[in-house]
Design a protein around this motif. Structure first.
Motif, mmCIF file in Angstrom:
data_model
loop_
_atom_site.group_PDB
_atom_site.id
_atom_site.type_symbol
_atom_site.label_atom_id
_atom_site.label_comp_id
_atom_site.label_asym_id
_atom_site.label_seq_id
_atom_site.Cartn_x
_atom_site.Cartn_y
_atom_site.Cartn_z
ATOM 1 N N ARG A 260 -6.887 -21.795 25.701
ATOM 2 C CA ARG A 260 -8.002 -22.685 26.328
ATOM 3 C C ARG A 260 -8.983 -23.215 25.362
ATOM 4 O O ARG A 260 -9.415 -24.389 25.779
ATOM 5 C CB ARG A 260 -8.440 -22.070 27.477
ATOM 6 C CG ARG A 260 -7.491 -21.433 28.567
ATOM 7 C CD ARG A 260 -8.487 -20.831 29.438
ATOM 8 N NE ARG A 260 -7.286 -20.536 30.750
ATOM 9 C CZ ARG A 260 -7.159 -21.216 31.840
ATOM 10 N NH1 ARG A 260 -7.705 -22.464 31.859
ATOM 11 N NH2 ARG A 260 -6.262 -21.037 32.889
ATOM 12 N N LEU A 261 -9.426 -22.415 24.461
ATOM 13 C CA LEU A 261 -10.509 -22.870 23.685
ATOM 14 C C LEU A 261 -10.122 -23.229 22.175
ATOM 15 O O LEU A 261 -10.987 -24.090 21.459
ATOM 16 C CB LEU A 261 -11.362 -21.946 23.472
ATOM 17 C CG LEU A 261 -12.020 -21.050 24.566
ATOM 18 C CD1 LEU A 261 -12.934 -19.936 24.351
ATOM 19 C CD2 LEU A 261 -12.871 -22.264 25.298
ATOM 20 N N ALA A 262 -8.768 -23.195 21.687
ATOM 21 C CA ALA A 262 -8.332 -23.438 20.444
ATOM 22 C C ALA A 262 -8.704 -25.153 20.087
ATOM 23 O O ALA A 262 -8.878 -25.494 19.047
ATOM 24 C CB ALA A 262 -7.088 -23.340 20.084
ATOM 25 N N PRO B 57 -16.407 -22.119 17.169
ATOM 26 C CA PRO B 57 -17.345 -21.129 17.721
ATOM 27 C C PRO B 57 -16.208 -20.045 18.015
ATOM 28 O O PRO B 57 -16.795 -18.728 17.918
ATOM 29 C CB PRO B 57 -17.810 -21.709 19.069
ATOM 30 C CG PRO B 57 -17.740 -23.126 18.582
ATOM 31 C CD PRO B 57 -16.816 -23.422 17.704
ATOM 32 N N LEU B 58 -14.866 -20.252 18.575
ATOM 33 C CA LEU B 58 -14.279 -19.011 18.851
ATOM 34 C C LEU B 58 -13.701 -18.303 17.515
ATOM 35 O O LEU B 58 -13.807 -17.011 17.683
ATOM 36 C CB LEU B 58 -12.767 -19.742 19.598
ATOM 37 C CG LEU B 58 -11.780 -18.442 19.896
ATOM 38 C CD1 LEU B 58 -12.154 -17.697 20.788
ATOM 39 C CD2 LEU B 58 -10.468 -19.389 20.306
ATOM 40 N N VAL C 49 -16.328 -12.067 14.058
ATOM 41 C CA VAL C 49 -17.427 -11.160 14.495
ATOM 42 C C VAL C 49 -17.354 -9.941 15.230
ATOM 43 O O VAL C 49 -17.452 -8.842 14.800
ATOM 44 C CB VAL C 49 -18.667 -11.788 14.395
ATOM 45 C CG1 VAL C 49 -20.003 -10.765 14.595
ATOM 46 C CG2 VAL C 49 -19.135 -12.663 13.131
ATOM 47 N N ALA C 50 -16.938 -10.335 16.455
ATOM 48 C CA ALA C 50 -16.645 -9.506 17.601
ATOM 49 C C ALA C 50 -15.572 -8.367 17.084
ATOM 50 O O ALA C 50 -15.537 -7.212 17.550
ATOM 51 C CB ALA C 50 -16.385 -9.993 18.817
ATOM 52 N N PHE D 93 -5.535 -11.388 19.057
ATOM 53 C CA PHE D 93 -4.542 -12.387 19.373
ATOM 54 C C PHE D 93 -5.286 -13.885 19.838
ATOM 55 O O PHE D 93 -4.795 -14.910 19.470
ATOM 56 C CB PHE D 93 -3.600 -12.056 20.483
ATOM 57 C CG PHE D 93 -2.426 -11.212 19.888
ATOM 58 C CD1 PHE D 93 -1.319 -11.615 19.555
ATOM 59 C CD2 PHE D 93 -2.640 -9.862 19.641
ATOM 60 C CE1 PHE D 93 -0.049 -11.110 19.173
ATOM 61 C CE2 PHE D 93 -1.690 -9.079 18.976
ATOM 62 C CZ PHE D 93 -0.549 -9.502 18.633
ATOM 63 N N ALA D 94 -6.516 -13.771 20.451
ATOM 64 C CA ALA D 94 -7.440 -14.784 20.531
ATOM 65 C C ALA D 94 -7.558 -15.641 19.407
ATOM 66 O O ALA D 94 -7.391 -16.623 18.924
ATOM 67 C CB ALA D 94 -8.559 -14.441 21.188
#
Length: 404
Positions: free
Chosen positions: A261-263, A269-270, A276-277, A307-308
């Motif tokens: 959804r974000l790539a 940002p992802l 970092v997370a 995997f994200a």
């Protein structure tokens, strides 16, 4: 998303199941073929080597074929060698089938990534990639436990038959659903090995592949030794290990969905926030592994984050090499498998050096740290280069009528 992409995902599910299912079948294979457990373990290593070597080589080979023809060739080969593996009683033949299956798997995934991204709008590569990688994560959740259950009920050969059986509808689907040109991008034209190899010289692509190797290495470093961490450090009963592993797989499935959804819209940002997370999560897991609740929660979280970030890096590799869609997919596949090979090896080295079962988790911390550092340095160099280019551009002034 075109429906045939989900059918390609079914084939990826079968291939992912084949790649990972041997972890629960090795003792039965060793006993049946009368070989040592270490020799049986070589079947897993052979598959990994086949994936690393085969991804770029099979991608180059496939450039001479239509994408539908390449997908069918690789998938039918994959299906047939599993039938041979299911009936053979010779260890050498079984070892050979694992190598050939890995080559076919690597080639199929490279062409499938190119086919998927060519069949969607140029700004939807991340979503297309997530559909295919969803097959791999579903293999971790359902395929591998199902293979282990089949092996326990009817012997290890039944798991090989099951993989071949699941591949059949995917073959039929490719024949009926994949366009004759395989969704080839007309803007790119007919690909050639030389042309695609030139397109792979992009520094952005090289850095992206390196980041994918490091992140995937961190993922499989801890995942490989997750069972003893769960039982010996967290104190969770061995009977719950399959559930914990499935929880990691469920997290990976969620992560691929988030990445898809974000790539395409917010990749940087992802990658930064997720990276970092991910680093913090591995460090917290290493420090709190003695707590069952913390371990179980972080297994899911780290599966999601790994995997994200990983699926986003694959999508970015395809964006970075639009002139080499097939070889970019091949090299991305190879990079991930290099990570899947070096991660467990470094984790094993940590165990050998006496760091205990938390050692592989600290290695994951190190690998993600290297990834973040590499990404940060590459970003700084890119910004400096852009600034120099802008400084060299002549300043054009426009005089207004009547001005002095």
């Amino acid at each position: 998303m075109p429906f045939f992409l989900y059918l390609l995902g079914l084939a990826v599910f079968a291939q992912g199941t084949s790649e990972f299912m041997l972890s629960g079948l090795l003792p039965d294979i060793a006993a049946d073929l009368q070989i040592s457990l270490s020799a049986a373990g070589s079947l897993t290593s052979a598959f990994a080597v086949g994936m690393i070597v085969g991804a770029p080589l099979m991608a180059i080979l496939s450039l001479r074929w239509s994408r539908r023809g390449a997908l069918l060739t690789f998938l039918v080969t994959f299906l047939l060698v599993h039938i041979v593996g299911a009936v053979t009683t010779d260890y050498g033949v079984l070892l050979a089938t694992r190598v050939i299956a890995a080559l076919a798997n690597a080639g199929f995934l490279a062409v499938a990534l190119a086919t998927a991204t060519a069949a969607v709008p140029p700004n939807a590569k991340g979503r297309a990639t997530s559909v295919l990688l969803g097959g791999t994560t579903l293999a971790c959740i359902a395929g591998v436990p199902a293979g282990a259950l089949l092996g326990e009920l009817w012997g290890w050969r039944s798991a090989f038959w099951a993989v071949a059986l699941v591949s059949v509808p995917a073959v039929v689907a490719i024949v009926w659903s994949v366009p004759a040109g395989g969704g080839r991008d007309s803007a790119v034209g007919e690909p050639s090995a030389r042309g695609e190899l030139r397109a792979l010289r992009s520094p952005r692509l090289v850095v992206t592949l390196l980041l994918g190797t490091l992140v995937n290495g961190a993922t499989f470093c801890t995942f490989t030794y997750l069972a003893p961490l769960v039982t010996d450090v967290a104190g969770i009963a061995a009977s719950w290990v399959p559930a914990v592993l499935a929880l990691f797989g469920l997290g990976s499935f969620v992560g691929v969905g988030v990445g898809g959804r974000l790539a395409d819209t917010r990749p940087v940002p992802l990658l930064v926030t997720g990276g970092v997370a991910l680093l913090i999560g591995w460090a917290v897991l290493a420090l709190t592994a003695g707590s069952p609740a913390a371990t179980v929660a972080l297994v899911f979280v780290q599966g999601t984050l790994s995997f994200a970030v990983g699926s986003t890096l694959i999508a970015q590799a395809l964006y970075a090499a639009t002139g080499a869609p097939t070889l970019a997919g091949g090299f991305a596949t190879a990079a991930l498998n290099v990570g899947a090979a070096i991660g467990p090896w470094w984790g094993g080295a940590a165990l050998t050096l006496g760091f205990g079962y938390r050692g592989p988790v600290w290695v994951s911390v190190l690998l993600v740290t290297l990834a973040l550092t590499t990404g940060g340095v590459a970003g700084a160099v890119s910004r400096r280069r852009t600034a120099k280019i802008n400084d060299r551009r002549p300043v054009v002034t426009t005089r207004l009528p009547g001005s002095p």
